[in-house]
Design a protein around this motif. Structure first.
Motif, short mmCIF file in Angstrom:
data_model
loop_
_atom_site.label_atom_id
_atom_site.label_comp_id
_atom_site.label_asym_id
_atom_site.label_seq_id
_atom_site.Cartn_x
_atom_site.Cartn_y
_atom_site.Cartn_z
N LYS A 1 -5.57 11.04 6.33
CA LYS A 1 -4.41 10.85 5.46
C LYS A 1 -3.65 9.63 6.01
N GLY A 2 -2.54 9.27 5.36
CA GLY A 2 -1.79 8.09 5.80
C GLY A 2 -1.36 8.17 7.25
N CYS A 3 -0.74 9.31 7.63
CA CYS A 3 -0.22 9.43 9.02
C CYS A 3 -1.38 9.50 10.01
N CYS B 1 -2.51 10.53 0.04
CA CYS B 1 -1.94 11.87 0.24
C CYS B 1 -0.67 12.02 -0.60
N LEU C 1 2.01 17.48 2.04
CA LEU C 1 1.41 18.78 2.39
C LEU C 1 2.39 19.90 2.09
N CYS D 1 6.70 15.01 5.55
CA CYS D 1 6.08 14.41 4.37
C CYS D 1 7.16 13.84 3.44
N CYS E 1 7.73 10.34 4.43
CA CYS E 1 6.52 9.55 4.67
C CYS E 1 6.61 8.16 4.05
S1 SF4 Z 1 2.64 12.76 3.06
FE1 SF4 Z 1 2.68 13.91 5.00
S2 SF4 Z 1 0.55 14.40 5.50
FE2 SF4 Z 1 0.55 12.87 3.86
S3 SF4 Z 1 0.34 10.95 4.95
FE3 SF4 Z 1 2.50 11.27 4.70
S4 SF4 Z 1 3.25 12.36 6.52
FE4 SF4 Z 1 0.99 12.46 6.47
#
Ligand code: SF4
Ligand code: SF4
Ligand code: SF4
Length: 320
Positions: A77-79, A105, A108, A156, A159
């Motif tokens: 995923k991004g993170c 993503c 979550l 998230c 994010c």
């Molecule tokens: S939305 Fe949440 S899980 Fe998805 S990349 Fe961003 S921080 Fe990570």
């Protein structure tokens, strides 16, 4: 995240194994409990058919990169992809040994928040679907809609890169998380608004509950020391006995160690069995790093890691 993305992911993972471009695939399979996913590490071509993508793929799989041998195709995923980049910057992983399968993503879902809002146990819920700004929850054939912002994990909501910036294969199309920065930073703001005595009392109370299980350390991709300072006996940095002063020291030193490496994946806080608000420390540290060094973790694989680069102009600020 939809079933087309899952099909595409399985096809790409299979291709990587078939063509010998990856020795292992690291991704997610359905978990044994409802609304969970579990890490899947496999070199078996048939097993890639169990790969899933859904709003419950919580683990930051970058953690496994230093342990799985050979060339690894990793679902990110991004993170997670930022954590992979951070490991590359720290020379823990070679860019040539990893194939990043980027997964855009949409955030979550924290199942505990859903359970609380619908006042049901997960076993009583038939289905949960993330649909943009709403999350549809089906119970006994009846649909209830919840605002997405109320059920996503806090990290998230803040994010900034839900679509991986570094990838070899992108499955699906770039996405935006349903963000709410203010909500994401609410607990940190509350702490900032306290006077130092209140803040001290807050952390004393929180860290008195720590049982030193080290789950927060074990799950963190930025914690990669072969021997952690907490296990040193000469000198002994902290007592192995769980008492709040030593627990505080553990978290302070851990946060200094992950400064410039933490990608706000939220894993340390999620796994803490004592529900200690660890993100209030790690996210605050990331903000300080950005403020002082204009540096965000895992953005540029060719940039030197924060802790390995030093500018003479920094001396006045850093030497006390
Ligand atoms: S939305 Fe949440 S899980 Fe998805 S990349 Fe961003 S921080 Fe990570
Ligand atoms: S996961 Fe929680 S209880 Fe365990 S060591 Fe970390 S802070 Fe303490
Ligand atoms: S400190 Fe916590 S949020 Fe940061 S990278 Fe480690 S597990 Fe993720």
């Amino acid at each position: 995240m939809d079933s087309n993305m899952e099909q595409e992911l399985r096809k790409e993972a299979r291709k990587l194994l078939d063509e010998g471009k990856a020795d292992h695939i690291v991704g997610f399979a359905r978990g044994s409990l409802k609304f969970t996913a579990t890490p899947l590490i496999t070199r078996e071509k048939e097993e890639v058919a169990s790969l899933v993508i859904n709003p419950f793929i919580v683990n930051n799989l970058a953690k496994f990169l230093t342990e799985v041998p050979g060339r690894v195709g990793i679902v990110a995923k991004g993170c997670d992809s930022r954590s992979v980049v951070s490991l590359i910057q720290d020379n823990q992983v070679s860019r040539d040994d990893v194939v990043i399968i980027g997964v855009p993503c949409s955030g979550l879902i924290d199942i505990a928040k859903v359970e609380q809002l619908v006042n049901k146990d997960r076993d009583e819920i038939d289905d949960i679907a993330l649909q943009g700004e709403k999350v549809a929850v089906i119970i006994g054939g009846q649909k209830t809609e919840l605002p997405t912002k109320e059920v996503l994990f806090e990290h998230c909501l803040g994010c900034e890169s839900p679509t991986p910036q570094e990838y070899d294969i992108l499955v699906g199309i770039p996405t935006n998380a349903i963000g709410d920065k203010e909500l994401s930073l609410r607990r940190i703001k509350q702490l900032e608004d306290m006077v130092p005595e209140q803040r001290w009392a807050f952390w004393k109370k929180q860290l008195s509950r720590c049982i030193r299980c080290y789950a927060c350390r074990q799950v963190c991709p930025a914690c990669f020391c072969e021997r952690c300072f907490v296990e040193e006996s000469q000198p002994q940095w902290i007592s192995p006995v769980s008492q709040w002063q030593d627990n505080l020291m553990f978290q302070v030193i851990r946060n200094i160690h992950v400064a410039g490496r933490c990608t706000d994946c939220g894993e340390c806080e999620r796994v803490c069995p004592q529900n200690i608000p660890l993100r209030s420390l790690s996210k605050k540290m990331s903000e300080l790093v950005d403020e002082m060094f204009h540096y965000q973790a895992g953005i540029d694989k060719d940039a030197p890691a924060l802790m390995t680069a030093y500018e003479p102009v920094e001396a006045e600020d850093l030497i006390m």
